[in-house]
Every structure is written in structure tokens, then in C-alpha cells.
Design a protein around this motif. Structure first.
Motif, PDB file in Angstrom:
ATOM      1  N   ALA A 240       0.852  -1.192   0.000  1.00 32.15           N
ATOM      2  CA  ALA A 240       0.000   0.000   0.000  1.00 32.15           C
ATOM      3  C   ALA A 240       0.884   1.238   0.000  1.00 32.15           C
ATOM      4  CB  ALA A 240      -0.909  -0.004   1.229  1.00 32.15           C
ATOM      5  N   PRO A 241       0.320   2.380  -0.373  1.00 35.58           N
ATOM      6  CA  PRO A 241       1.099   3.630  -0.306  1.00 35.58           C
ATOM      7  C   PRO A 241       1.271   4.077   1.133  1.00 35.58           C
ATOM      8  CG  PRO A 241      -1.145   4.081  -1.011  1.00 35.58           C
ATOM      9  CD  PRO A 241      -1.011   2.594  -0.962  1.00 35.58           C
ATOM     10  N   PRO A 242       2.247   4.950   1.394  1.00 29.69           N
ATOM     11  CA  PRO A 242       2.479   5.436   2.763  1.00 29.69           C
ATOM     12  C   PRO A 242       1.250   6.018   3.428  1.00 29.69           C
ATOM     13  CG  PRO A 242       4.335   6.018   1.378  1.00 29.69           C
ATOM     14  CD  PRO A 242       3.295   5.434   0.460  1.00 29.69           C
ATOM     15  N   THR A 243       0.379   6.677   2.650  1.00 32.38           N
ATOM     16  CA  THR A 243      -0.824   7.273   3.231  1.00 32.38           C
ATOM     17  C   THR A 243      -1.661   6.221   3.963  1.00 32.38           C
ATOM     18  OG1 THR A 243      -0.911   8.963   1.507  1.00 32.38           O
ATOM     19  CG2 THR A 243      -2.936   8.551   2.728  1.00 32.38           C
ATOM     20  N   GLU A 269       4.501   6.750  -3.285  1.00 28.98           N
ATOM     21  CA  GLU A 269       5.083   8.035  -2.898  1.00 28.98           C
ATOM     22  C   GLU A 269       6.228   7.711  -1.943  1.00 28.98           C
ATOM     23  OE1 GLU A 269       2.543   9.977   0.440  1.00 28.98           O
ATOM     24  OE2 GLU A 269       1.117   8.944  -0.856  1.00 28.98           O
ATOM     25  N   ALA A 270       7.068   8.685  -1.682  1.00 26.34           N
ATOM     26  CA  ALA A 270       8.217   8.427  -0.814  1.00 26.34           C
ATOM     27  C   ALA A 270       7.758   8.104   0.612  1.00 26.34           C
ATOM     28  CB  ALA A 270       9.140   9.636  -0.809  1.00 26.34           C
ATOM     29  N   LEU A 271       8.474   7.189   1.246  1.00 28.09           N
ATOM     30  CA  LEU A 271       8.135   6.741   2.599  1.00 28.09           C
ATOM     31  C   LEU A 271       8.826   7.604   3.644  1.00 28.09           C
ATOM     32  CD1 LEU A 271       7.065   4.715   4.709  1.00 28.09           C
ATOM     33  CD2 LEU A 271       9.067   3.277   4.219  1.00 28.09           C
ATOM     34  N   ASN A 272       8.020   8.218   4.486  1.00 30.76           N
ATOM     35  CA  ASN A 272       8.588   8.997   5.592  1.00 30.76           C
ATOM     36  C   ASN A 272       9.114   8.044   6.665  1.00 30.76           C
ATOM     37  OD1 ASN A 272       5.801  10.790   4.817  1.00 30.76           O
ATOM     38  ND2 ASN A 272       7.757  11.841   4.777  1.00 30.76           N
ATOM     39  N   GLU A 289      10.472  -0.655   0.799  1.00 25.03           N
ATOM     40  CA  GLU A 289      10.065   0.391  -0.128  1.00 25.03           C
ATOM     41  C   GLU A 289      10.408   0.026  -1.567  1.00 25.03           C
ATOM     42  OE1 GLU A 289      10.351   5.275  -0.555  1.00 25.03           O
ATOM     43  OE2 GLU A 289      11.384   4.248   1.077  1.00 25.03           O
ATOM     44  N   GLY A 290       9.647   0.595  -2.499  1.00 20.26           N
ATOM     45  CA  GLY A 290       9.927   0.404  -3.916  1.00 20.26           C
ATOM     46  C   GLY A 290       9.647   1.680  -4.681  1.00 20.26           C
ATOM     47  N   PHE A 291      10.344   1.860  -5.795  1.00 23.42           N
ATOM     48  CA  PHE A 291      10.177   3.034  -6.645  1.00 23.42           C
ATOM     49  C   PHE A 291       9.962   2.584  -8.084  1.00 23.42           C
ATOM     50  CE2 PHE A 291      12.219   5.750  -9.832  1.00 23.42           C
ATOM     51  CZ  PHE A 291      11.546   6.953  -9.660  1.00 23.42           C
ATOM     52  N   GLY A 292       8.982   3.161  -8.710  1.00 21.09           N
ATOM     53  CA  GLY A 292       8.734   2.909 -10.126  1.00 21.09           C
ATOM     54  C   GLY A 292       7.761   3.952 -10.626  1.00 21.09           C
ATOM     55  N   LYS A 482      -4.483  18.144  -4.835  1.00 23.35           N
ATOM     56  CA  LYS A 482      -3.959  16.842  -5.254  1.00 23.35           C
ATOM     57  C   LYS A 482      -4.462  16.476  -6.646  1.00 23.35           C
ATOM     58  CE  LYS A 482      -3.403  14.910  -0.607  1.00 23.35           C
ATOM     59  NZ  LYS A 482      -3.747  13.812   0.312  1.00 23.35           N
ATOM     60  N   THR A 483      -3.730  15.578  -7.295  1.00 23.48           N
ATOM     61  CA  THR A 483      -4.186  15.025  -8.560  1.00 23.48           C
ATOM     62  C   THR A 483      -5.300  14.034  -8.274  1.00 23.48           C
ATOM     63  OG1 THR A 483      -2.707  13.111  -8.523  1.00 23.48           O
ATOM     64  CG2 THR A 483      -1.819  15.163  -9.439  1.00 23.48           C
ATOM     65  N   ILE A 484      -5.928  13.539  -9.317  1.00 22.14           N
ATOM     66  CA  ILE A 484      -7.030  12.595  -9.148  1.00 22.14           C
ATOM     67  C   ILE A 484      -6.555  11.284  -8.527  1.00 22.14           C
ATOM     68  CG2 ILE A 484      -6.916  11.435 -11.395  1.00 22.14           C
ATOM     69  CD1 ILE A 484      -9.999  11.847 -11.508  1.00 22.14           C
ATOM     70  N   SER A 485      -5.241  11.013  -8.598  1.00 13.40           N
ATOM     71  CA  SER A 485      -4.694   9.797  -7.991  1.00 13.40           C
ATOM     72  C   SER A 485      -4.154  10.037  -6.588  1.00 13.40           C
ATOM     73  CB  SER A 485      -3.578   9.227  -8.872  1.00 13.40           C
ATOM     74  OG  SER A 485      -2.494  10.133  -8.958  1.00 13.40           O
ATOM     75  N   GLY A 486      -4.317  11.279  -6.086  1.00 22.05           N
ATOM     76  CA  GLY A 486      -3.931  11.558  -4.718  1.00 22.05           C
ATOM     77  C   GLY A 486      -2.537  12.107  -4.528  1.00 22.05           C
ATOM     78  N   LYS A 487      -1.819  12.412  -5.612  1.00 20.32           N
ATOM     79  CA  LYS A 487      -0.491  12.994  -5.479  1.00 20.32           C
ATOM     80  C   LYS A 487      -0.608  14.499  -5.233  1.00 20.32           C
ATOM     81  CE  LYS A 487       1.624   9.622  -8.598  1.00 20.32           C
ATOM     82  NZ  LYS A 487       2.293   9.438  -9.918  1.00 20.32           N
ATOM     83  N   ILE A 488       0.219  15.008  -4.335  1.00 20.62           N
ATOM     84  CA  ILE A 488       0.177  16.438  -4.014  1.00 20.62           C
ATOM     85  C   ILE A 488       0.629  17.271  -5.217  1.00 20.62           C
ATOM     86  CG2 ILE A 488       1.151  18.242  -2.549  1.00 20.62           C
ATOM     87  CD1 ILE A 488       1.457  16.105  -0.357  1.00 20.62           C
TER      88      ILE A 488
END
Length: 500
Positions: A240-243, A269-272, A289-292, A482-488
Motif C-alpha cells: 500500500a502507499p504510505p498514506t 510516494e516516498a516513505l517517511n 520500499e519500492g520506486f517505479g 492533489k491530482t485525481i490519484s492523490g499525489k500532491i
């Protein structure tokens, strides 16, 4: 399907229903290269539909149910969509119907229910009456487009990211070596089927290696409900995403038996670090964590053999030639910031997108001279681990320093007053830019919003990270753009500041 219903599908079941769906679509004139938009939320019919389209060589275009008339018109005309298959819910159908007058390429509408309005075909009846599926003689080649996603970019219109039929093979590494799945796994990725994250975590890699996929068709994310699902169904793997994890760790986890969980991964998104530490302290599980991007498969990750470093994304995927480069194209040294790129000297590697559909100019801007530019900035340590800094456009230049939003956001997130925040740069005559924090406060701190809390947060950042990064400007808000996908949308915050 009624609320609370539990349905199991075997691979044989999925073959049967996807064959029936493919036959139904054939009868509607859908074939190789036709574009079909799927607005199916988390309904199990999504899997019937997308596999059927693959069998026909058609192009699946998953879409979120959050799209409005304007969004739908743009997508239909940009891609040339021929058919829409949708959940039969009034608000979704209303937006689709409102778009049709300006969407001349749409020929067929299908609803999976519960409503089957006039002008829509009944999906359930259609597959029930379908004749035996006959596979086309040549449905596709590996180079044909298989699936297209509209990315929710933080600037401009969404881009049409197209992947070919070899794309699913790139996700074997996602499932086996990042999610750490096996045939006895029961994996849950929390994502609507309208986002690329769904096929990252609910389809290709997972089923290729024979793992079981769990889908919870919820209308609204409720942390307690999700924890109950993990407990009751004995989920072994969660992504799941960090949120999502931020919400989970605010629950009383002692009320739930989470002993079945073997592995947890995190992306989107980046993990705090504060989220990582809290979840580990509560569960004993180290978040990997993963990035793509929508354009790639997993590019950098904390694979099962990699010990997590707090705040690091992990190491490069050997499937790609990942590098960090300066503005002049030269590779950076360890410890130096650079843009994440993928070198492609031998052509397109497995898992990288084919093109931005119908936009060769944009494709060339991001992928030229044997290099694909991600637009993300990171640095690499001596062990080969990558550390996220921010998007190229989001980097703040202040008094000669380059400051990434993520590192300041991570520092702020360790303060109990901060629920969510966005870091941007605002123009300054002396320093070029200064750091601004736009913050959503926790319920217990909203009444304390004022100069004293601003000072407290500034001092907190100075204590957690390098003092020069602290936000000189602080604004408290009730929500972030935010975008429709929840990105700030940091660009929107910057634009708002320019007109103030």
C-alpha cells in the motif's frame, strides 16, 4: 453482488469467465487494437474484462471511477476509445453519459450492474449467452500495445502511457523478489483497478508465480475494516502507499491478530521514516520500499535480500540500467544528487513503456539518445542504495543549497501536530527561494495554529535535519491540492503563491 459476500475464483474459473467475456466482446466487434475503457472499481469483473481484452489483442485502458465529464471526454478523444465497460452506479453513469455527445469514437456501452440503463448492454447476461470462445488466428504480437494508462501528472494533461504484450513479464521481479510471494501467499495490494498499481500488485507478477490475490471491494477506505480483513482472511502480504500505513498506525493494532502477515511493501510516494518506525514498533515488520512509475515496472526497491535503510528506496533493479546523472548528462558520484535515468543502449528493456501514445514529441523529450529520464531526483550511498529527493521541478534552490521537498516533509511528519504537509519554494530577493511548508494539522493542534506553533515546527525541523532546510514560511490549511490519484500538486501551491 450483495454486501459481505465472499467469492473464491480458481485459475480455471478465471479462464472460463475471461473466455466468455472475450466471446461476448467479439460479438460486439472488439478485436485487435481496439481501445476499451474499464471503469470497474474493485469489482471482480475487472479481471474477466482485462484478460479477455488481452486474448483478443485489444487495448485495455483502466480508468478510475473518480473521473468527471471533462476527464472522460479528454481520455476518449485522446485515445480513440471504442467501448466503455463500467460499474452500473448512477454517479459514474451520469458522468459517462454526459461525455457522449462530445465523444464520437464510442460505439458501445456495457454495464456490469447493478443498474443497466437504456443504451447499455448487460455484461452478466452477455457473458452468460456467449458462444464458445474461438481464439483469433493472430490476436497480437509482443510489440503490440496491450494496456494504456493515463498518468496523473502534477502538471498538464495526463499522458497516455502504453505498454506492449511483454510488459507482464517485467512484473515477475515485482511479485517474487519485492513482494516476496510464493504459491501459498495471499497478497493484498490496496488500489483501485483504475490505477497502474492494481496490475502491479493484483494481476501480472502475482499470478505468473502462482500466488493468491485478495481483493476487498470497499467503497470507502476505513482502517479498522482493512485491519479486520487482514485478520479474518489471514493475509500474508500487504502492499500500500504510505498514506494507507499512516492511517493504519493510528489505529489500536493490539485489537487485531496480524500474525499472518509475513511481508509488507510500500510504494506510490516516498516513505517517511516516521511511518516506517511506527509500523515496525507496532508489528515487528520492516516495510520494504519500492520506486517505479507508470512508465516502468519496479525500478529501485528494497528486495527481499536487502536490509532496509530507514528512508532509502533500496537498490537498482538489475532488469534496468539505472543511473543518476547531472544536468550535463554525466554520472554523479556517490552522495551527489542527480536525476534517476534508465540507460537503453540495446533498445527497450523488458518492463519499460513503449511510448506516449500519439505523442512522439513528448516521448522524445523523456526518452532520447538511449536514455529514459524519470524526472525524479535522488542520491546514492556507497552501498548502492538510492535516497529519494523529489521531482526535478520541485527542487528548491535557496542560498546556493538544493533542497528536496521530501526530506523536509519527512522531518515535519515526525512532529505529532502534522497529519500531512507539502514543501515548496517561494521566491525571495536575497536567497532566490525560501522553503515554505503547507500543513494540515492533527485535530488536537488545530486550535493552536499560530506563531507559537510555527516557531515550534521550525525548531523541530532544525533539530531533525540540516538547519538550512527549515521552512521560513508556514501556512496551515484544511486540505492540500492533489491530482485525481492523490499525489500532491506542489505546482498548484506555487501558482497560488505567485498571485498572492
Amino acid at each position: 453482488m450483495t454486501g459481505g459476500e465472499h467469492i473464491d475464483f480458481t485459475f480455471a474459473d478465471i479462464k472460463k469467465y475471461s473466455d466468455q467475456t472475450a466471446s461476448f466482446f467479439q460479438s460486439l466487434g472488439i478485436g485487435r487494437g481496439d481501445k476499451v475503457m474499464l471503469t470497474l472499481k474493485r469489482r471482480y469483473e475487472f479481471w474477466f474484462n482485462i484478460l479477455a481484452l488481452h486474448k483478443l489483442g485489444a487495448i485495455a485502458i483502466p480508468a478510475t471511477h473518480l473521473l468527471t465529464k471533462k476527464d472522460i471526454i479528454y481520455r476518449i478523444n485522446a485515445a480513440g476509445i471504442k467501448m466503455i465497460v463500467s460499474v452500473g452506479e448512477k454517479n459514474i453513469l451520469n458522468h459517462i453519459n454526459a461525455s457522449l455527445e462530445e465523444s464520437p469514437t464510442v460505439e458501445t456501452l456495457v454495464s456490469i450492474g447493478p443498474e443497466i440503463p437504456e443504451g447499455y448492454l448487460d455484461f452478466t447476461q452477455g457473458i452468460a449467452n456467449a458462444t464458445p470462445f474461438e481464439r483469433p488466428a493472430c490476436p497480437s504480437t509482443n510489440d503490440d500495445i496491450m494496456v494504456m494508462y493515463f498518468t496523473s501528472g502534477t502538471t498538464g494533461n495526463p499522458k497516455m502511457v502504453s505498454h506492449d504484450f511483454a510488459y507482464p513479464l517485467g512484473h515477475i521481479l515485482t511479485a517474487k523478489y519485492w513482494h516476496n510471494l510464493h504459491p501459498d501467499s495471499l497478497h493484498l495490494t490496496i488500489a483501485d483497478t483504475g490505477w497502474a498499481k492494481a496490475i502491479w500488485g493484483k494481476l501480472y507478477g502475482q499470478w505468473i508465480i502462482g500466488a493468491n490475490v485478495f481483493v476487498y471491494d470497499h467503497e470507502k477506505f476505513t482502517p479498522a475494516d482493512m485491519l479486520r480483513m487482514i485478520q479474518d482472511y489471514k493475509i500474508t502480504s500487504l502492499c500500500a502507499p504510505p498514506t494507507i500505513f499512516r492511517f493504519l498506525i493510528r489505529e489500536d493494532l493490539s485489537k487485531y491478530d496480524l500474525s499472518s502477515l509475513e511481508y509488507c511493501t510500500i510504494a506510490g510516494e516516498a516513505l517517511n521514516p516516521a511511518v516506517y518506525e511506527s509500523f515496525y514498533n507496532l508489528t515487528g515488520i520492516k516495510l520494504k520500499e519500492g520506486f517505479g512509475q507508470t512508465e516502468t515496472t519496479i525500478s529501485i526497491a528494497t528486495y527481499l535480500w536487502v536490509e532496509p535503510k530507514l528512508g532509502s528506496m533500496g537498490v537498482a533493479n538489475p532488469q534496468f540500467l539505472v543511473d543518476l546523472i547531472r544536468a550535463d548528462g554525466t554520472s554523479v558520484e556517490d552522495g551527489e544528487q542527480g536525476q534517476i535515468v534508465i540507460h537503453t543502449p540495446n533498445g527497450k528493456p523488458l518492463g519499460l513503456f513503449k511510448e506516449y501514445y500519439r505523442d512522439p514529441e513528448l516521448t522524445h523529450q523523456t526518452w532520447h539518445d538511449g536514455v529514459y529520464y524519470t524526472g525524479d531526483i535522488a542520491w546514492r550511498d556507497e552501498d548502492g542504495c538510492f535516497w529519494f529527493v523529489g521531482r526535478v521541478d520541485d527542487i528548491i534552490k535557496s542560498s546556493g543549497y538544493r533542497i528536496g521537498p521530501f526530506e523536509v516533509e519527512s522531518a515535519l511528519m515526525t512532529h505529532p501536530a502534522v497529519v500531512e504537509c507539502a514543501i515548496t519554494g517561494v521566491p525571495d530577493e536575497i536567497r532566490e527561494q525560501v522553503v515554505k511548508a503547507t500543513i494540515i494539522l492533527a485535530a488536537g493542534y488545530k486550535e493552536k495554529a499560530g506563531e507559537a506553533l510555527v516557531k515550534e515546527l521550525q525548531e523541530h525541523v532544525k533539530a531533525v535535519t540540516a538547519p538550512y532546510k527549515y521552512p521560513r514560511v508556514v501556512e496551515f490549511v484544511n486540505e492540500l491540492p492533489k491530482t485525481i490519484s492523490g499525489k500532491i500538486r506542489r505546482v498548484e501551491i506555487r501558482q497560488q503563491d505567485e498571485v498572492k
